[in-house]
Design an enzyme around this catalytic site. Structure first.
Site, PDB file in Angstrom:
ATOM      1  N   GLN A 197      34.771  -2.563  71.396  1.00 56.60           N
ATOM      2  CA  GLN A 197      35.810  -1.603  71.002  1.00 56.60           C
ATOM      3  C   GLN A 197      35.493  -0.223  71.577  1.00 56.60           C
ATOM      4  O   GLN A 197      36.143   0.749  71.224  1.00 56.60           O
ATOM      5  CB  GLN A 197      35.908  -1.500  69.477  1.00 56.60           C
ATOM      6  N   HIS A 198      34.479  -0.143  72.437  1.00 56.30           N
ATOM      7  CA  HIS A 198      33.993   1.172  72.849  1.00 56.30           C
ATOM      8  C   HIS A 198      33.862   1.329  74.361  1.00 56.30           C
ATOM      9  O   HIS A 198      32.782   1.627  74.860  1.00 56.30           O
ATOM     10  CB  HIS A 198      32.612   1.443  72.216  1.00 56.30           C
ATOM     11  N   PRO A 199      34.918   1.133  75.123  1.00 52.18           N
ATOM     12  CA  PRO A 199      34.777   1.424  76.554  1.00 52.18           C
ATOM     13  C   PRO A 199      34.606   2.930  76.772  1.00 52.18           C
ATOM     14  O   PRO A 199      35.340   3.726  76.177  1.00 52.18           O
ATOM     15  CB  PRO A 199      36.103   0.919  77.143  1.00 52.18           C
TER      16      PRO A 199
END
Lengths: 507, 187
Positions: free
Chosen positions: A440-442
């Site tokens: 969920q953290h590009p």
């Protein structure tokens, strides 16, 4: 004043403003609010639709996925080498991913800031110099500790196991007020208890006179020489997201805040950053894995805060463990079996505990325009691959210490394992493509740096070789953080906004 | 096309008929999300191909089969409407990837069980066996991709959720006084 919808606007849309902010997520909302409150004329354009908490709060999880997330929550990064395919989840709506996070708020870790300010030469990014920005965001979001009473029984089980093994666990802090632990933060808080930017910063921005438009896709930036003069794009229809009228915004300054996926694509389409060739590269994703455990007694793990505890005890291995829960369909999807054997396992859902872990990774991913549309690729380093093994083994040990009868590791085709099998399981030999991995953290695709040849933006967020064009979002973070990035992104955005409001606007 | 029409016709009666006590707390869970969404391209062609939906249904009948047989027809109709809506919104790359995955599964599953017949021609029990063998093989990835999407949707049906002991107390988002107190930007 309210959000205006490109989907219902008749004809073309032409706007003129001081500052155009592209993207209404965690970073764009902060910039819009801070600049509007400083008296600047601000227009925010967001590609996604607008839903109020009353609207997204009554959506089923899959409805939320298809209406609020990029590619209905099915976007993925292709794994290169010994790397799994990674499901990358990103919000696309007014409020962006902040509407869809678990609300976890971590400051930028001191060790990370130390690396940025010393090794990377970003001397202004120290704990002391960011303190005021950190405080400002925490105050605006009402960051508070999750009380023990809101812990789900799933998380309680994991904490029990961790205590037995001497692994310290800590309470998570989140941007909530009045949370009742209904456990569906990831699909939009139905109670307005999660203080995402749509109910905080964007409301303030509107009150200060900002104009916010949903359903507006920016295709390219406009330039006169090196100076950005605005942006062009299309209005989108409400359902199929197909182009309708044309969008043209003229602005004295442009802030790109479309996230680590959208921002590099926009810069690439606009021809920005050709000199360095770094636009879209250096992507980190915090590869995340979840481990499930079946207990004899029912836990009903969906009752309680979605995320309430974490552990940084394995940070030396590049691993952070955080609590979570996911809807039953997602749980069932990861359980082996077809037909009756699948149903038998699905019936154990009330007995399941889940915990997640993510890797503080190195930047080996990329976002490119691709032949058939935007594409993400990611190559896991040997170090990160080792971290994944550590993560799975430690989490399984903790669940077994808590009394789990069976543990499900994120290894496709493995099935449930019992405690006696774990020591002999050669997890390091499992091929990467067999791992079930999400993110969920590009981050990091428009990297900040001091060298124009090795970065996309300068230490103030200004795109190299341009004038009045700034990138302010998770894409500029120079390295991975190792923790959930929402607060970090907003802190960096606050710092940028405070600098921008001091810079005179040229006509 | 005939199937598509019958599925649409069956969807709304299902919302009333195939809904247990849990449904009273989550009425929206059995209403298809697809009704207001135009599932056709401007030229009239469907966004999600009927071929993909037929394959997905074949797989769903097996994946969610109990000892008594496949799930109720109306529930599968509902599932296919949901799948169509989901993929229509998911983007061309996703549709292509899942379409390819469903095709691969339908070809590989019988072959992996040494059956020279199409998956569609197999009885549900034989389909279950073939898919189980494929799932345990190194070629499981396409099956897992389609299964994941179907599971996410299927267990949102209140009856399916209840059958596995899941009570989504909040996953349908009851409106509370707090929600109205913080109405959100621009409302």
């Amino acid at each position: 004043m309210s959000v205006q919808h490109g989907a219902t606007h008749a004809g073309d849309l032409r706007l003129e403003t001081d500052v155009l902010v592209i993207g209404s997520g965690a970073a764009g909302a902060v910039v819009a609010c801070e600049l509007a409150e400083a008296g600047q004329r601000v227009v925010v354009v967001e590609e996604g639709p607008h839903f109020t908490p009353q609207q997204y709060g009554v959506m089923r999880p899959s409805e939320s996925l298809r209406k609020l997330w990029v590619d209905a929550g099915l976007a993925f990064a292709i794994g290169l080498g010994d790397t799994p395919m990674i499901n990358v989840m990103m919000g696309r709506c007014i409020g962006g991913s902040s509407v869809l996070t678990g609300g976890v708020c971590f400051r930028i870790p001191g060790s990370v800031l130390h690396q940025w300010s010393t090794e990377l030469g970003l001397t202004e990014l120290t704990e002391a110099k960011l303190e005021a920005a950190h405080e400002s965001v925490e105050r605006a979001l009402h960051v508070e500790e999750v009380p023990t009473s809101l812990r789900s029984r799933s998380s309680q089980k994991f904490v029990q196991g961790a205590e037995r093994l001497g692994v310290p666990m800590k309470p998570i802090v989140r941007n909530t007020k009045g949370c009742n632990g209904c456990g569906r933060c990831n699909f939009g808080c139905p109670h307005g208890a999660k203080l995402s930017v749509d109910v905080t910063y964007l409301e303030r921005a509107l009150a200060a006179g900002a104009e916010i438009w949903s359903d507006c896709r920016v295709d390219r930036l406009s330039f006169r020489g090196a100076r950005v003069t605005g942006a062009e794009g299309r209005l989108l229809d409400a359902e199929r997201r197909q182009p309708r009228g044309r969008l043209r915004v003229q602005a004295k300054r442009v802030v790109v805040a479309a996230g680590a996926y959208g921002s590099p694509l926009l810069l690439q389409r606009s021809g920005v950053g050709r000199r360095s060739g770094q636009v879209g590269r250096n992507m980190t994703v915090h590869p995340a894995f979840r481990v499930m455990a079946r207990f004899k007694e029912p836990l009903r793990g969906w009752e309680g805060a979605l995320q309430s505890v974490y552990s940084d005890a394995f940070e030396a291995d590049g691993v952070t463990l955080t609590g979570l829960f996911v809807p039953p369909g997602v749980l069932a999807a990861t359980m082996p079996g077809i037909g009756p054997s699948h149903l038998r396992r699905a019936e154990s859902i009330p007995h399941l505990a889940i915990f997640g872990g993510m890797i503080h990774d190195e930047g080996n991913g990329a976002v490119t325009r691709g032949l058939f549309g935007p594409q993400m690729t990611y190559r896991m380093s040997a170090k990160d691959r080792h971290s994944a093994t550590v993560l799975m083994r430690r989490m399984a040990e903790i669940f077994f210490a808590a009394g789990a009868e069976e543990v499900f590791l994120p290894v496709l085709g493995l099935g449930g394992i019992h405690a006696d099998r774990l020591p002999s399981l050669a997890l390091e030999r499992v091929p990467g493509r067999q791992l079930e991995c999400g993110s969920q953290h590009p981050l990091g695709t428009c990297k900040m740096g001091v060298n124009p040849n090795g970065s996309v933006v300068d230490p103030n967020g200004k795109a190299w070789d341009t004038e009045e064009l700034y990138v302010v979002d998770g894409s500029t973070l120079p390295t991975s953080l190792g923790v959930n990035p929402q607060l970090s992104i907003m802190t960096m955005a606050t710092r940028s906004a405070w600098k921008l409001r001091e810079l005179p606007l040229r006509g | 096309m005939g199937w598509r029409k019958s599925a649409l016709a069956a969807a709304h009666p299902l919302a009333k008929r195939d809904q247990g006590p849990l449904g009273s707390a989550s009425v929206s869970a059995s209403e298809p999300s697809s009704s207001p969404f135009p599932l056709r391209q401007p030229g009239g062609a469907p966004i999600v191909s009927g071929r993909f939906l037929r394959r997905a249904r074949l797989l769903a009948e097996a994946i969610f089969a109990s000892h008594a047989g496949p799930p109720p027809r109306q529930r599968l109709d509902w599932l296919m409407l949901e799948a169509e809506d989901y993929l229509a919104r998911g983007g061309a790359q996703i549709r292509f990837t899942l379409g390819l995955a469903a095709f691969a599964v339908c070809v590989l599953a019988p072959l992996w069980s040494w059956r020279l017949r199409s998956l569609a021609s197999l009885e549900v029990n034989a389909r279950v066996a073939a898919l189980e063998r494929l799932e345990a093989s190194p070629l499981a990835a396409p099956l897992l991709a389609v299964k994941a999407m179907l599971c996410v949707l299927y267990y949102e049906h209140p009856d399916a959720a209840r059958e596995v002991g899941f009570e989504p107390t909040c996953l349908t988002g009851p409106r509370s006084p707090a929600a109205h107190a913080s109405a959100g930007v621009g409302s």
